[in-house]
Design a protein around this motif. Structure first.
Motif, PDB file in Angstrom:
ATOM      1  N   GLN A   1      47.438   7.301  28.808  1.00 41.47           N
ATOM      2  CA  GLN A   1      47.831   5.899  28.571  1.00 41.47           C
ATOM      3  C   GLN A   1      47.257   4.935  29.595  1.00 41.47           C
ATOM      4  O   GLN A   1      46.821   3.846  29.228  1.00 41.47           O
TER       5      GLN A   1
ATOM      6  N   ASP B   1      36.579  17.574  34.218  1.00 42.97           N
ATOM      7  CA  ASP B   1      37.801  18.320  34.540  1.00 42.97           C
ATOM      8  C   ASP B   1      37.967  18.246  36.055  1.00 42.97           C
ATOM      9  O   ASP B   1      37.190  18.843  36.803  1.00 42.97           O
ATOM     10  N   ILE B   2      38.965  17.483  36.494  1.00 44.29           N
ATOM     11  CA  ILE B   2      39.097  17.240  37.943  1.00 44.29           C
ATOM     12  C   ILE B   2      39.459  18.503  38.723  1.00 44.29           C
ATOM     13  O   ILE B   2      39.375  18.517  39.944  1.00 44.29           O
TER      14      ILE B   2
ATOM     15  N   ALA C   1      43.900  10.760  35.753  1.00 41.73           N
ATOM     16  CA  ALA C   1      44.182  12.107  35.223  1.00 41.73           C
ATOM     17  C   ALA C   1      45.370  12.699  35.966  1.00 41.73           C
ATOM     18  O   ALA C   1      45.497  12.536  37.170  1.00 41.73           O
ATOM     19  N   ALA C   2      46.231  13.368  35.220  1.00 42.09           N
ATOM     20  CA  ALA C   2      47.381  14.021  35.859  1.00 42.09           C
ATOM     21  C   ALA C   2      48.053  14.964  34.875  1.00 42.09           C
ATOM     22  O   ALA C   2      47.837  14.865  33.663  1.00 42.09           O
TER      23      ALA C   2
ATOM     24  N   ILE D   1      46.860   7.485  41.366  1.00 42.66           N
ATOM     25  CA  ILE D   1      48.162   7.003  40.886  1.00 42.66           C
ATOM     26  C   ILE D   1      49.219   8.067  41.154  1.00 42.66           C
ATOM     27  O   ILE D   1      49.041   9.238  40.825  1.00 42.66           O
TER      28      ILE D   1
ATOM     29  N   THR E   1      53.833   8.474  41.824  1.00 44.33           N
ATOM     30  CA  THR E   1      55.047   8.247  41.040  1.00 44.33           C
ATOM     31  C   THR E   1      56.291   7.992  41.896  1.00 44.33           C
ATOM     32  O   THR E   1      56.378   8.451  43.038  1.00 44.33           O
ATOM     33  N   ASP E   2      57.261   7.312  41.270  1.00 44.41           N
ATOM     34  CA  ASP E   2      58.589   7.139  41.880  1.00 44.41           C
ATOM     35  C   ASP E   2      59.313   8.486  42.014  1.00 44.41           C
ATOM     36  O   ASP E   2      60.265   8.599  42.776  1.00 44.41           O
TER      37      ASP E   2
HETATM   38  N1  LIG Z   1      53.899   8.164  32.406  1.00 46.86           N
HETATM   39  C1  LIG Z   1      54.773   7.776  33.320  1.00 46.86           C
HETATM   40  O1  LIG Z   1      55.916   7.412  33.019  1.00 46.86           O
HETATM   41  C2  LIG Z   1      54.386   7.763  34.765  1.00 46.86           C
HETATM   42  C3  LIG Z   1      55.336   7.368  35.724  1.00 46.86           C
HETATM   43  C4  LIG Z   1      54.955   7.326  37.064  1.00 46.86           C
HETATM   44  C5  LIG Z   1      53.670   7.681  37.426  1.00 46.86           C
HETATM   45  N2  LIG Z   1      52.775   8.080  36.485  1.00 46.86           N
HETATM   46  C6  LIG Z   1      51.428   8.457  36.906  1.00 46.86           C
HETATM   47  O2  LIG Z   1      50.521   7.561  36.304  1.00 46.86           O
HETATM   48  C7  LIG Z   1      49.273   8.215  36.068  1.00 46.86           C
HETATM   49  C8  LIG Z   1      48.834   7.966  34.637  1.00 46.86           C
HETATM   50  O3  LIG Z   1      49.835   8.491  33.770  1.00 46.86           O
HETATM   51  P1  LIG Z   1      49.702   8.426  32.184  1.00 46.86           P
HETATM   52  O4  LIG Z   1      51.047   8.092  31.650  1.00 46.86           O
HETATM   53  O5  LIG Z   1      48.519   7.618  31.798  1.00 46.86           O
HETATM   54  O6  LIG Z   1      49.428   9.967  31.858  1.00 46.86           O
HETATM   55  P2  LIG Z   1      48.976  10.645  30.506  1.00 46.86           P
HETATM   56  O7  LIG Z   1      49.060   9.706  29.367  1.00 46.86           O
HETATM   57  O8  LIG Z   1      49.722  11.944  30.424  1.00 46.86           O
HETATM   58  O9  LIG Z   1      47.440  10.940  30.754  1.00 46.86           O
HETATM   59  C9  LIG Z   1      47.010  11.907  31.649  1.00 46.86           C
HETATM   60  C10 LIG Z   1      45.575  12.228  31.319  1.00 46.86           C
HETATM   61  O10 LIG Z   1      45.127  13.209  32.264  1.00 46.86           O
HETATM   62  C11 LIG Z   1      44.234  14.052  31.583  1.00 46.86           C
HETATM   63  N3  LIG Z   1      44.074  15.327  32.267  1.00 46.86           N
HETATM   64  C12 LIG Z   1      44.944  16.355  32.360  1.00 46.86           C
HETATM   65  N4  LIG Z   1      44.391  17.376  33.050  1.00 46.86           N
HETATM   66  C13 LIG Z   1      43.148  16.954  33.415  1.00 46.86           C
HETATM   67  C14 LIG Z   1      42.087  17.547  34.142  1.00 46.86           C
HETATM   68  N5  LIG Z   1      42.183  18.774  34.645  1.00 46.86           N
HETATM   69  N6  LIG Z   1      40.951  16.834  34.313  1.00 46.86           N
HETATM   70  C15 LIG Z   1      40.829  15.593  33.807  1.00 46.86           C
HETATM   71  N7  LIG Z   1      41.782  14.987  33.096  1.00 46.86           N
HETATM   72  C16 LIG Z   1      42.928  15.666  32.907  1.00 46.86           C
HETATM   73  C17 LIG Z   1      44.849  14.233  30.211  1.00 46.86           C
HETATM   74  O11 LIG Z   1      43.846  14.628  29.310  1.00 46.86           O
HETATM   75  P3  LIG Z   1      44.168  15.618  28.076  1.00 46.86           P
HETATM   76  O12 LIG Z   1      45.174  14.881  27.245  1.00 46.86           O
HETATM   77  O13 LIG Z   1      42.855  15.803  27.434  1.00 46.86           O
HETATM   78  O14 LIG Z   1      44.739  16.854  28.697  1.00 46.86           O
HETATM   79  C18 LIG Z   1      45.369  12.837  29.920  1.00 46.86           C
HETATM   80  O15 LIG Z   1      44.419  12.087  29.210  1.00 46.86           O
HETATM   81  C19 LIG Z   1      49.513   9.677  36.442  1.00 46.86           C
HETATM   82  O16 LIG Z   1      49.030   9.905  37.734  1.00 46.86           O
HETATM   83  C20 LIG Z   1      51.012   9.829  36.434  1.00 46.86           C
HETATM   84  O17 LIG Z   1      51.440  10.848  37.319  1.00 46.86           O
HETATM   85  C21 LIG Z   1      53.103   8.102  35.158  1.00 46.86           C
END
Ligand SMILES: NC(=O)c1ccc[n+]([C@@H]2O[C@H](COP(=O)([O-])OP(=O)(O)OC[C@H]3O[C@@H](n4cnc5c(N)ncnc54)[C@H](OP(=O)(O)O)[C@@H]3O)[C@@H](O)[C@H]2O)c1
Length: 280
Positions: free
Chosen positions: A11, A37-38, A60-61, A100, A102-103
Motif C-alpha cells: 500500500q 527481493d530485499i 517492503a516489509a 518505514i 511502526t508504533d
Molecule cells: N500497514 C500498517 O498498518 C502499518 C502500520 C505501521 C507501520 N507500517 C509499516 O509501513 C511500511 C509499509 O507498509 P504497507 O502497509 O505498505 O505494507 P504492505 O501493503 O504489506 O506491503 C509490503 C510489501 O512488501 C513486499 N515484500 C515482502 N517481502 C519482500 C521482500 N523480501 N523483498 C521485497 N519486497 C517484499 C510485499 O510484496 P509481496 O506482496 O509481493 O510479497 C508487499 O508489496 C512497512 O514497513 C510496515 O511495517 C505499516
C-alpha cells in the motif's frame, strides 16, 4: 535525482506510485518483490549498480502482525535481514535510506503520545523484528531516516478501512475494539511526506514519528468510515479481551509528531479529514 522504491506493490509502494507523477524532478524506480527481493544482498547490489539511486525508500516489509507469531523466521528475514542488506548496499553507493517502521515497537503502556526518545518495548514478533530492523540500519549506515508510523490505510492494498467496507457488505452487525487507542495514517499522506523530506535536502537523519493528527480507537475509526460512506450498520464497541488475537497489540500508540513537523516544516491533516478525502 533517482529514488528507488522497494516493495512497490504494497500500500505505501502503490501510494508512492500514485503521487510520483506530481514530482517531475524525481526519477522514480519502482521495484516489487519479484524485481528486488530485499532478503538477497546480491539482488540489492545488482539493482543498485544498475540505477545508482540517491535515495532508497524501503516500503517492503513483512506486515502480517498475527501470522508473524507463528513464522518468526520469515518475519525476521524480511524485517531485519532485508533492511540490513539495504543499509549495506546504501553505504556502498552513498544512498540515503528511508526506512518505514511502526508504533508496534512500543508496549502501549504510556498515556501520552510517544516521542522518538521513548524506549521501545515490543509486545510481539512483528514489533520486535521491526525494532531489530531499525537497530540494524542504525549500526550500519548513518545516512538514514527511520519513519515510525501507525494504522496505515489507503485506497490501495489490504487495510482496516477496506476490511470494514467489505464486512459491511456481508453482515448486519460488526464488533470492533474500543480500548486500543492510536492514529490512522493515510498512506498517500505518508508518501507525500517522505518525498517532501527528500526534496527538503535537509539531511537531518534519524528517527521520526509520522501519522495523521488526532487520536481514536479502532471503534471510532470504523464509525467514521461508515459515517463518511453513508453506511448504516449495527456497530458494537467491544473490549480487546473479547477479540483475542495471536499477537498482543499496544493499548495506546499515539505518536508525537513535533519533531518531523518542526524539522521539515510540515502541516499534517487530521485523520478524519484525510479519511474523508480517501477515494474508495
Ligand atoms: N500497514 C500498517 O498498518 C502499518 C502500520 C505501521 C507501520 N507500517 C509499516 O509501513 C511500511 C509499509 O507498509 P504497507 O502497509 O505498505 O505494507 P504492505 O501493503 O504489506 O506491503 C509490503 C510489501 O512488501 C513486499 N515484500 C515482502 N517481502 C519482500 C521482500 N523480501 N523483498 C521485497 N519486497 C517484499 C510485499 O510484496 P509481496 O506482496 O509481493 O510479497 C508487499 O508489496 C512497512 O514497513 C510496515 O511495517 C505499516
Amino acid at each position: 535525482m533517482v529514488v528507488l522504491v522497494t516493495g512497490s506493490s504494497g500500500q505505501l509502494g502503490q501510494s508512492l506510485q500514485f503521487i510520483a507523477p506530481n514530482y517531475t524532478n524525481i526519477e522514480f524506480v519502482f521495484c516489487d518483490s519479484k524485481t528486488l527481493d530485499i532478503t538477497s544482498f546480491n539482488n540489492c547490489e545488482t539493482i543498485f549498480s544498475k540505477y545508482k539511486p540517491d535515495f532508497c525508500i524501503n516500503a517492503a516489509a513483512y506486515t502480517a502482525v498475527d501470522k508473524a507469531e507463528s513464522e518468526p523466521e520469515i518475519a525476521f528475514e524480511i524485517n531485519v535481514n532485508g533492511p540490513k542488506n539495504l543499509a549495506k548496499v546504501c553505504k556502498l553507493n552513498n544512498t540515503v535510506l528511508i526506512h518505514i517502521s511502526t508504533d508496534f515497537v512500543f508496549d502501549g503502556n504510556k498515556s501520552l503520545p510517544y516521542t522518538e526518545k521513548d524506549i521501545p518495548n515490543p509486545t510481539g514478533v512483528y514489533g520486535q523484528t521491526k525494532l531489530d530492523g531499525e537497530i540494524a540500519i542504525q549500526q550500519i549506515w548513518n545516512k538514514h531516516y527511520i519513519i515510525r508510523t501507525s494504522w496505515v490505510y489507503s485506497q490501495f492494498g489490504n487495510n482496516f478501512m477496506k476490511t470494514m467496507l467489505r464486512l459491511a457488505s456481508e453482515r448486519d452487525t460488526i464488533s470492533v475494539v474500543n480500548d486500543q487507542i492510536g492514529t490512522p495514517t493515510n498512506a498517500v499522506d505518508l508518501a507525500n511526506t517522505i518525498v517532501k523530506i527528500i526534496i527538503s535536502k535537509k539531511l537531518k537523519f534519524g528517527i521520526y514519528n509520522y501519522s495523521n493528527e488526532g487520536q481514536c480507537s479502532w471503534y471510532d475509526f470504523a464509525k467514521k468510515i461508515f459515517e463518511i460512506n453513508n453506511i448504516t450498520i449495527n456497530l458494537l464497541p467491544i473490549p480487546t479481551t473479547s477479540f483475542p488475537t495471536p499477537a498482543k497489540r499496544p493499548k495506546f500508540s499515539v505518536l508525537d509528531k513535533s519533531e518531523i513537523k518542526n524539522t521539515f516544516d510540515l502541516e499534517i491533516n487530521s485523520w478524519e479529514e484525510s479519511l474523508k478525502n480517501t477515494p474508495l
